[in-house]
Write a protein that holds these residues in place. Structure first.
Motif, mmCIF file in Angstrom:
data_model
loop_
_atom_site.group_PDB
_atom_site.id
_atom_site.type_symbol
_atom_site.label_atom_id
_atom_site.label_comp_id
_atom_site.label_asym_id
_atom_site.label_seq_id
_atom_site.Cartn_x
_atom_site.Cartn_y
_atom_site.Cartn_z
ATOM 1 N N UNK A 1 0.821 -1.213 0.000
ATOM 2 C CA UNK A 1 0.000 0.000 0.000
ATOM 3 C C UNK A 1 0.850 1.255 0.000
ATOM 4 N N UNK A 2 2.077 1.138 -0.531
ATOM 5 C CA UNK A 2 3.001 2.282 -0.522
ATOM 6 C C UNK A 2 2.968 3.003 -1.861
ATOM 7 N N UNK A 3 2.766 4.310 -1.798
ATOM 8 C CA UNK A 3 2.757 5.122 -3.009
ATOM 9 C C UNK A 3 4.171 5.686 -3.201
ATOM 10 N N UNK A 4 4.951 4.989 -4.003
ATOM 11 C CA UNK A 4 6.328 5.425 -4.252
ATOM 12 C C UNK A 4 6.587 5.315 -5.756
ATOM 13 N N UNK A 5 6.239 6.373 -6.485
ATOM 14 C CA UNK A 5 6.382 6.287 -7.934
ATOM 15 C C UNK A 5 7.846 6.212 -8.363
ATOM 16 N N UNK A 6 8.098 5.544 -9.454
ATOM 17 C CA UNK A 6 9.471 5.449 -9.976
ATOM 18 C C UNK A 6 9.404 5.320 -11.484
ATOM 19 N N UNK A 7 10.485 5.705 -12.148
ATOM 20 C CA UNK A 7 10.567 5.566 -13.602
ATOM 21 C C UNK A 7 11.041 4.163 -13.939
ATOM 22 N N UNK A 8 10.377 3.543 -14.905
ATOM 23 C CA UNK A 8 10.775 2.178 -15.274
ATOM 24 C C UNK A 8 12.080 2.195 -16.068
ATOM 25 N N UNK A 9 12.264 3.236 -16.868
ATOM 26 C CA UNK A 9 13.492 3.330 -17.680
ATOM 27 C C UNK A 9 14.332 4.495 -17.173
ATOM 28 N N UNK A 10 15.639 4.276 -17.154
ATOM 29 C CA UNK A 10 16.527 5.379 -16.774
ATOM 30 C C UNK A 10 16.960 6.138 -18.016
ATOM 31 N N UNK A 11 16.945 7.449 -17.918
ATOM 32 C CA UNK A 11 17.449 8.271 -19.019
ATOM 33 C C UNK A 11 18.954 8.409 -18.823
ATOM 34 N N UNK A 12 19.707 8.275 -19.886
ATOM 35 C CA UNK A 12 21.161 8.413 -19.726
ATOM 36 C C UNK A 12 21.651 9.659 -20.465
ATOM 37 N N UNK A 13 22.901 9.996 -20.211
ATOM 38 C CA UNK A 13 23.523 11.121 -20.921
ATOM 39 C C UNK A 13 23.019 12.462 -20.428
ATOM 40 N N UNK A 14 23.204 13.458 -21.276
ATOM 41 C CA UNK A 14 22.920 14.835 -20.866
ATOM 42 C C UNK A 14 21.442 15.063 -20.564
ATOM 43 N N UNK A 15 20.566 14.200 -21.109
ATOM 44 C CA UNK A 15 19.129 14.380 -20.860
ATOM 45 C C UNK A 15 18.677 13.816 -19.517
ATOM 46 N N UNK A 16 19.563 13.104 -18.841
ATOM 47 C CA UNK A 16 19.162 12.520 -17.560
ATOM 48 C C UNK A 16 18.841 13.631 -16.567
ATOM 49 N N UNK A 17 17.715 13.497 -15.846
ATOM 50 C CA UNK A 17 17.418 14.507 -14.817
ATOM 51 C C UNK A 17 18.556 14.630 -13.791
ATOM 52 N N UNK A 18 19.315 13.555 -13.596
ATOM 53 C CA UNK A 18 20.446 13.626 -12.659
ATOM 54 C C UNK A 18 21.570 14.516 -13.196
ATOM 55 N N UNK A 19 21.617 14.665 -14.522
ATOM 56 C CA UNK A 19 22.751 15.371 -15.125
ATOM 57 C C UNK A 19 22.513 16.882 -15.260
ATOM 58 N N UNK A 20 21.288 17.311 -14.955
ATOM 59 C CA UNK A 20 21.006 18.747 -15.127
ATOM 60 C C UNK A 20 21.699 19.581 -14.063
ATOM 61 N N UNK A 21 22.028 20.795 -14.443
ATOM 62 C CA UNK A 21 22.619 21.706 -13.448
ATOM 63 C C UNK A 21 21.507 22.329 -12.616
ATOM 64 N N UNK A 22 21.898 22.935 -11.522
ATOM 65 C CA UNK A 22 20.925 23.640 -10.675
ATOM 66 C C UNK A 22 21.601 24.897 -10.160
ATOM 67 N N UNK A 23 20.883 26.005 -10.214
ATOM 68 C CA UNK A 23 21.479 27.252 -9.722
ATOM 69 C C UNK A 23 20.893 27.594 -8.353
ATOM 70 N N UNK A 24 21.756 27.657 -7.375
ATOM 71 C CA UNK A 24 21.332 28.009 -6.011
ATOM 72 C C UNK A 24 22.276 29.072 -5.485
ATOM 73 N N UNK A 25 21.692 30.090 -4.875
ATOM 74 C CA UNK A 25 22.511 31.175 -4.321
ATOM 75 C C UNK A 25 23.526 31.706 -5.340
ATOM 76 N N UNK A 26 23.103 31.742 -6.602
ATOM 77 C CA UNK A 26 23.962 32.290 -7.645
ATOM 78 C C UNK A 26 25.060 31.340 -8.093
#
Ligand code: FMN
Length: 478
Positions: A23-48
């Protein structure tokens, strides 16, 4: 209670079916995206600052500093691994006490004029390791976690609590042997402590750290302020008073330490303390009536969270111009299954009262709720290690859907530091090196030893403390 081991959930269908059966709602992606399009590979700007990817190394202390608060070779090895992990955000490295009486153990790192150079070298080691492996460091953000251990301080003897409390807690006082007449920190002592935080922040900036984390989690002092409703005086009672500690530290840093960013690691919710019950399974401590002694807890139903004060706290962070938030929950001392879901308890723990996936999902869900409400804040999520093979899939879903900005990696980094680099490169996971949550990294320190992954890391398998740990565990079994 028998819980399925994650390693046996071989396919996405298996994993989804098991989650559904719980009964656990824990969504996950079945396929991993690789390369520059992977959400893990994106940059993030914090505090400049542009941070190079979405992996974060959570603070992981090792109980392995010198008694005067400096890193040892073991500490340096761990920080080198943090640098080699490929994660571009290093949240605090590990807890560093701002003064001696705030140390959680006599081997915790400590900020002082004497240790400042060592803490600078620790950062340098991490940065060099990162540069050698990944070529660039201008997108690597490293902070230092500053703390006072409060109720859980053991500065002089690993076995002896020398608690500094803010108020008398009806469950935690008896649980940890705090006498009813023990004195609480006075307002004047807290004023002094605030200045210690500011001085430690200045040393951190001078050493090259980009931010400091003013730790507000896991039952330590910063966290205890948030539930100090029964305390009188300037630091207790109203929400304004309970957050004065944070506000005054921030004001001091802004006054004295230009150019240093600030983050907060927050136990976003807390629940009743637990104890070992029937068949060694965890059960909540008994408490009758209203329970206003936990931050982010529904006082009428203290096994459920209530985020209304958490929202107020995040409003405050916005007002203070703080955007870096690392979410966590509960405490390793009194409800560890909430804080670090595991299949096997540490020696002072209890068997999990729920499938650890329930605990993982709880933390992930809360972080998602907070991110949806505060899109302008930068959220690092915690508690992912138990997902093991499915960590990348669940993390990718959260990132892709804007439910977290960074996926924090805690216990897993101790044994498999290259995990982020492997995911980013689209390499097959080294499943033999996945943390299976045996909890020896906690059982070690609970028995006066260093922390480390004794079951899986060959370095710790061969460490002299491994033999002692084995004896401790055998003793427990008999
Ligand atoms: C051995 C050990 C040391 C830890 N040290 C710290 C610490 O210094 N500061 C902190 O905020 N949390 C600390 N934590 C908590 C982790 O940062 C993290 O919140 C927890 O392990 C859950 O994340 P995970 O599932 O990725 O392990 C520690 C946990 C363990 C097991």
């Amino acid at each position: 209670m028998a819980f399925r081991r994650i390693a046996t959930l071989k396919s996405a269908d298996d994993f989804a079916a098991y989650l559904a059966s719980l009964g656990v709602d824990l969504p996950f992606d079945r396929e991993l995206v690789t390369g520059a399009d992977s959400p893990f590979a994106r940059t993030y700007t914090a505090d400049g600052f542009v941070i190079g990817n979405r992996f974060c190394i959570l603070p992981m202390e090792g109980w392995d500093g010198t008694t005067d608060g400096r890193p040892t070779d073991l500490t340096i090895r761990r920080w080198k691994h943090f640098g080699e992990s490929g994660a571009k955000l290093i949240w605090g490295g590990e807890a560093v006490a701002v003064r001696h009486d705030g140390r959680a153990n006599p081997n915790q790192l400590m900020s002082s004029d004497a240790t400042a150079g060592d803490l600078a070298k620790l950062l340098e080691t991490l940065v060099i390791a990162h540069r050698e492996k990944f070529g660039k460091t201008d997108d690597l953000l490293v902070g230092l976690q500053l703390t006072h251990s409060g109720r859980f301080a053991r500065p002089n003897d690993k076995k002896r609590l020398e608690s500094k409390i803010l108020y008398h807690h009806p469950i935690l006082d008896p649980k940890f042997g705090i006498e009813p007449d023990a004195s609480c920190l006075s307002d004047a002592e807290i004023d002094d402590l605030i200045e210690d935080f500011v001085r430690a922040a200045k040393r951190a900036r001078d050493a090259g750290y980009a931010f400091v984390d003013i730790k507000h989690c896991h039952g330590y002092l910063g966290h205890e302020f948030l539930s100090a409703g029964s305390r009188e005086g300037r630091y207790g009672g109203s929400f304004e008073n309970r957050t004065r500690f944070l506000r005054d530290i921030v004001a001091g840093i802004r006054r004295d330490v230009l150019g240093l960013a600030i983050g907060v690691r927050l136990s976003t919710f807390d629940l009743l303390p637990f104890k070992m019950g029937v068949d060694k399974v965890g059960e909540p401590e008994r408490f009758e009536g209203n329970y206003p002694f936990a931050f982010g807890c529904d006082s009428r139903h203290p096994l459920e969270f209530d985020l209304s004060e958490t929202y107020r706290f995040l409003d405050l962070l916005l007002e203070l111009g703080i955007s870096l938030v690392c979410t966590t929950a509960g405490s390793p001392y009194y409800n560890p299954h909430i804080q670090r879901p595991a299949l096997f308890p540490p020696s002072d723990g209890y068997l999990p009262p729920e499938d650890p996936l329930v605990g993982v999902a709880r933390q992930i869900h809360v972080t998602g709720e907070l991110k949806k409400r505060y899109p302008q804040l930068c959220f690092v999520g915690s508690g992912y290690t138990y997902l093991q093979e499915w960590l990348p899939n669940a993390g990718q879903y959260q990132l892709k859907n804007g439910l977290a900005d960074f996926i924090g990696i805690g216990r897993l980094v101790l044994v498999y530091p290259e995990f982020p680099a492997d995911v980013l490169a689209g390499r097959q996971l080294q499943t033999k090196r996945l943390c299976r949550t045996f909890s020896d990294c906690t059982t070690g320190p609970r028995n006066g030893l260093v922390s480390g992954c004794f079951p899986l890391d060959p370095f710790y398998k061969d460490h002299p403390d491994a033999i002692i740990l084995k004896a401790v565990k055998e003793n427990l079994r008999t």
